[in-house]
Write a protein that holds these residues in place. Sequence first.
Motif, PDB file in Angstrom:
ATOM      1  N   PHE A   1       0.766  -1.165   0.204  1.00  0.00           N
ATOM      2  CA  PHE A   1      -0.048   0.040  -0.086  1.00  0.00           C
ATOM      3  C   PHE A   1       0.662   1.459   0.190  1.00  0.00           C
ATOM      4  O   PHE A   1       0.635   2.186  -0.533  1.00  0.00           O
ATOM      5  CB  PHE A   1      -0.988   0.039   1.224  1.00  0.00           C
ATOM      6  CG  PHE A   1      -1.726   1.420   1.257  1.00  0.00           C
ATOM      7  CD1 PHE A   1      -2.978   1.332   0.389  1.00  0.00           C
ATOM      8  CD2 PHE A   1      -1.673   2.079   2.136  1.00  0.00           C
ATOM      9  CE1 PHE A   1      -3.644   2.530   0.491  1.00  0.00           C
ATOM     10  CE2 PHE A   1      -2.260   3.300   2.228  1.00  0.00           C
ATOM     11  CZ  PHE A   1      -3.511   3.558   1.238  1.00  0.00           C
TER      12      PHE A   1
ATOM     13  N   GLU B   1       1.274   2.301  -3.539  1.00  0.00           N
ATOM     14  CA  GLU B   1      -0.035   2.592  -4.165  1.00  0.00           C
ATOM     15  C   GLU B   1      -1.078   3.223  -3.111  1.00  0.00           C
ATOM     16  O   GLU B   1      -2.114   2.475  -2.906  1.00  0.00           O
ATOM     17  CB  GLU B   1      -0.599   1.432  -4.890  1.00  0.00           C
ATOM     18  CG  GLU B   1      -1.629   1.654  -5.856  1.00  0.00           C
ATOM     19  CD  GLU B   1      -2.205   0.351  -6.428  1.00  0.00           C
ATOM     20  OE1 GLU B   1      -3.061   0.590  -7.223  1.00  0.00           O
ATOM     21  OE2 GLU B   1      -1.612  -0.605  -6.355  1.00  0.00           O
TER      22      GLU B   1
ATOM     23  N   THR C   1      -3.805   4.761  -2.589  1.00  0.00           N
ATOM     24  CA  THR C   1      -5.070   5.225  -3.445  1.00  0.00           C
ATOM     25  C   THR C   1      -6.148   5.024  -2.448  1.00  0.00           C
ATOM     26  O   THR C   1      -6.277   4.117  -1.687  1.00  0.00           O
ATOM     27  CB  THR C   1      -5.138   4.766  -4.940  1.00  0.00           C
ATOM     28  OG1 THR C   1      -5.557   3.145  -4.795  1.00  0.00           O
ATOM     29  CG2 THR C   1      -4.079   4.911  -5.667  1.00  0.00           C
TER      30      THR C   1
ATOM     31  N   ARG D   1      -7.658   1.277  -3.260  1.00  0.00           N
ATOM     32  CA  ARG D   1      -6.773   0.400  -2.715  1.00  0.00           C
ATOM     33  C   ARG D   1      -6.912   0.343  -1.284  1.00  0.00           C
ATOM     34  O   ARG D   1      -7.054  -0.496  -0.582  1.00  0.00           O
ATOM     35  CB  ARG D   1      -5.164   0.528  -2.959  1.00  0.00           C
ATOM     36  CG  ARG D   1      -4.166  -0.499  -2.457  1.00  0.00           C
ATOM     37  CD  ARG D   1      -4.548  -1.826  -3.221  1.00  0.00           C
ATOM     38  NE  ARG D   1      -3.640  -3.035  -2.728  1.00  0.00           N
ATOM     39  CZ  ARG D   1      -3.894  -3.929  -2.569  1.00  0.00           C
ATOM     40  NH1 ARG D   1      -4.810  -4.446  -2.774  1.00  0.00           N
ATOM     41  NH2 ARG D   1      -3.055  -5.040  -2.018  1.00  0.00           N
ATOM     42  N   TYR D   2      -7.046   1.685  -0.467  1.00  0.00           N
ATOM     43  CA  TYR D   2      -7.273   1.712   0.926  1.00  0.00           C
ATOM     44  C   TYR D   2      -8.551   1.000   1.327  1.00  0.00           C
ATOM     45  O   TYR D   2      -8.673   0.272   2.414  1.00  0.00           O
ATOM     46  CB  TYR D   2      -7.564   3.142   1.276  1.00  0.00           C
ATOM     47  CG  TYR D   2      -7.572   3.557   2.717  1.00  0.00           C
ATOM     48  CD1 TYR D   2      -6.559   3.459   3.641  1.00  0.00           C
ATOM     49  CD2 TYR D   2      -8.827   3.700   3.090  1.00  0.00           C
ATOM     50  CE1 TYR D   2      -6.515   3.837   4.748  1.00  0.00           C
ATOM     51  CE2 TYR D   2      -8.859   4.124   4.591  1.00  0.00           C
ATOM     52  CZ  TYR D   2      -7.936   4.010   5.356  1.00  0.00           C
ATOM     53  OH  TYR D   2      -8.080   4.369   6.622  1.00  0.00           O
TER      54      TYR D   2
ATOM     55  N   GLU E   1     -10.034  -1.423  -0.346  1.00  0.00           N
ATOM     56  CA  GLU E   1      -9.991  -3.142  -0.459  1.00  0.00           C
ATOM     57  C   GLU E   1      -9.267  -3.794   0.582  1.00  0.00           C
ATOM     58  O   GLU E   1      -9.530  -4.858   0.860  1.00  0.00           O
ATOM     59  CB  GLU E   1      -9.136  -3.304  -1.977  1.00  0.00           C
ATOM     60  CG  GLU E   1      -9.727  -2.712  -3.088  1.00  0.00           C
ATOM     61  CD  GLU E   1      -8.993  -2.748  -4.283  1.00  0.00           C
ATOM     62  OE1 GLU E   1      -7.838  -3.223  -4.240  1.00  0.00           O
ATOM     63  OE2 GLU E   1      -9.227  -2.477  -5.508  1.00  0.00           O
ATOM     64  N   LEU E   2      -8.522  -3.033   1.277  1.00  0.00           N
ATOM     65  CA  LEU E   2      -7.349  -3.780   2.293  1.00  0.00           C
ATOM     66  C   LEU E   2      -8.316  -3.892   3.586  1.00  0.00           C
ATOM     67  O   LEU E   2      -9.189  -3.405   3.895  1.00  0.00           O
ATOM     68  CB  LEU E   2      -6.339  -3.041   2.371  1.00  0.00           C
ATOM     69  CG  LEU E   2      -5.363  -3.187   1.261  1.00  0.00           C
ATOM     70  CD1 LEU E   2      -4.160  -2.117   1.317  1.00  0.00           C
ATOM     71  CD2 LEU E   2      -4.727  -4.611   0.967  1.00  0.00           C
TER      72      LEU E   2
ATOM     73  N   ARG F   1     -14.908   0.418   4.241  1.00  0.00           N
ATOM     74  CA  ARG F   1     -13.936  -0.508   4.295  1.00  0.00           C
ATOM     75  C   ARG F   1     -14.154  -1.661   5.418  1.00  0.00           C
ATOM     76  O   ARG F   1     -15.256  -1.626   6.158  1.00  0.00           O
ATOM     77  CB  ARG F   1     -12.685   0.298   4.915  1.00  0.00           C
ATOM     78  CG  ARG F   1     -13.034   0.979   6.562  1.00  0.00           C
ATOM     79  CD  ARG F   1     -11.870   1.513   7.214  1.00  0.00           C
ATOM     80  NE  ARG F   1     -12.276   2.200   8.531  1.00  0.00           N
ATOM     81  CZ  ARG F   1     -11.395   2.453   9.412  1.00  0.00           C
ATOM     82  NH1 ARG F   1     -10.118   2.384   9.302  1.00  0.00           N
ATOM     83  NH2 ARG F   1     -11.682   3.021  10.600  1.00  0.00           N
TER      84      ARG F   1
END
Length: 325
Positions: free
Chosen positions: A196, A199, A201, A204-205, A207-208, A234
Amino acid sequence: MLNLVDLSRTDLNLLVLFEAVLEERHVGHAAERLNLTSSAVSHGLSRLRRLMNDPLFLRTPKGVVPTARALELSAPIADVLARVRNVLSAAEPFDPASSTRRFTIGAPDGISAVLLAPVLGELARTAPGIDISIRQLLPTPGETRPERAWRGAFADLDDRVTDIAVIPTGQIPERFHVGGLYDEDFVVAMRAGHAFADEPTLARYCELQHLVVSLGGDPHGFVDEALARLGCTRRVALTVPNFMFALAILAETDLLCALPRRFAAMHAARFGLESVDAPLELTRFRINAVLPKVALMDAGVAWLLVILEKAQPPLPPAGRSSATI
């Protein structure tokens, strides 16, 4: 509270006894604190009850609980005692270089872990006999209004459990003095080498998986409020009760966690963590030192406030930071 006739016939040590029982919530513990017998404290309480025309404290299997009248009297009595103590201490002014007092500071660990090192450094140089107790504070779970979320901290100050509370809110009741310390924002922390960091973004934040610091285990926090305003969510895979615990967990997992910027700058590297700016706008918090206005009459507490105001570390620069940079 007392008329002139009552005052002329009343032992003001009864107010000290009231204070001790109110804080200890136990007759035996109050007796130990005052170096009295339990029977002497019970006798004093009987005199107070007649004086105040109220039971004041009700017995329970674990001690005593104050009545509504006792709670009403707590602030005026604390004010009276603080003024008397201030008058008496004037004969021997507070001297940090020779004092052996112990002060109690209440704060979330993300704040106390930032302030404590510079405070202890200053004590070592100028007040080697003074001791500090840190009382962990976190907001009441589920409360969104700051004045309600931190009511436990305000109650501790009213009850003199803490001398000063350091909390991230400006919504402070009028009866307290507020000293601004610093502004704080949050970064996203993770183990060193986490993908992360390369990347960071928003997509992506989201998704994790995430870790949230929550005393009561509530996974919903201010970050989720910010995400909701963007139509995002999230997954909070884990909650832990304090920030220092969060550092240890982040080091061994792929979880992300929003941490105070100064806290992360001071402590993340020793756990092999790195941090980046959040990919969304998060709330900035004003960190304030809070204490009852009457407490400023205590020269020792006033001195401690100055020490805290000097203890704030510089704000680390925005951007990416890690143990390897």
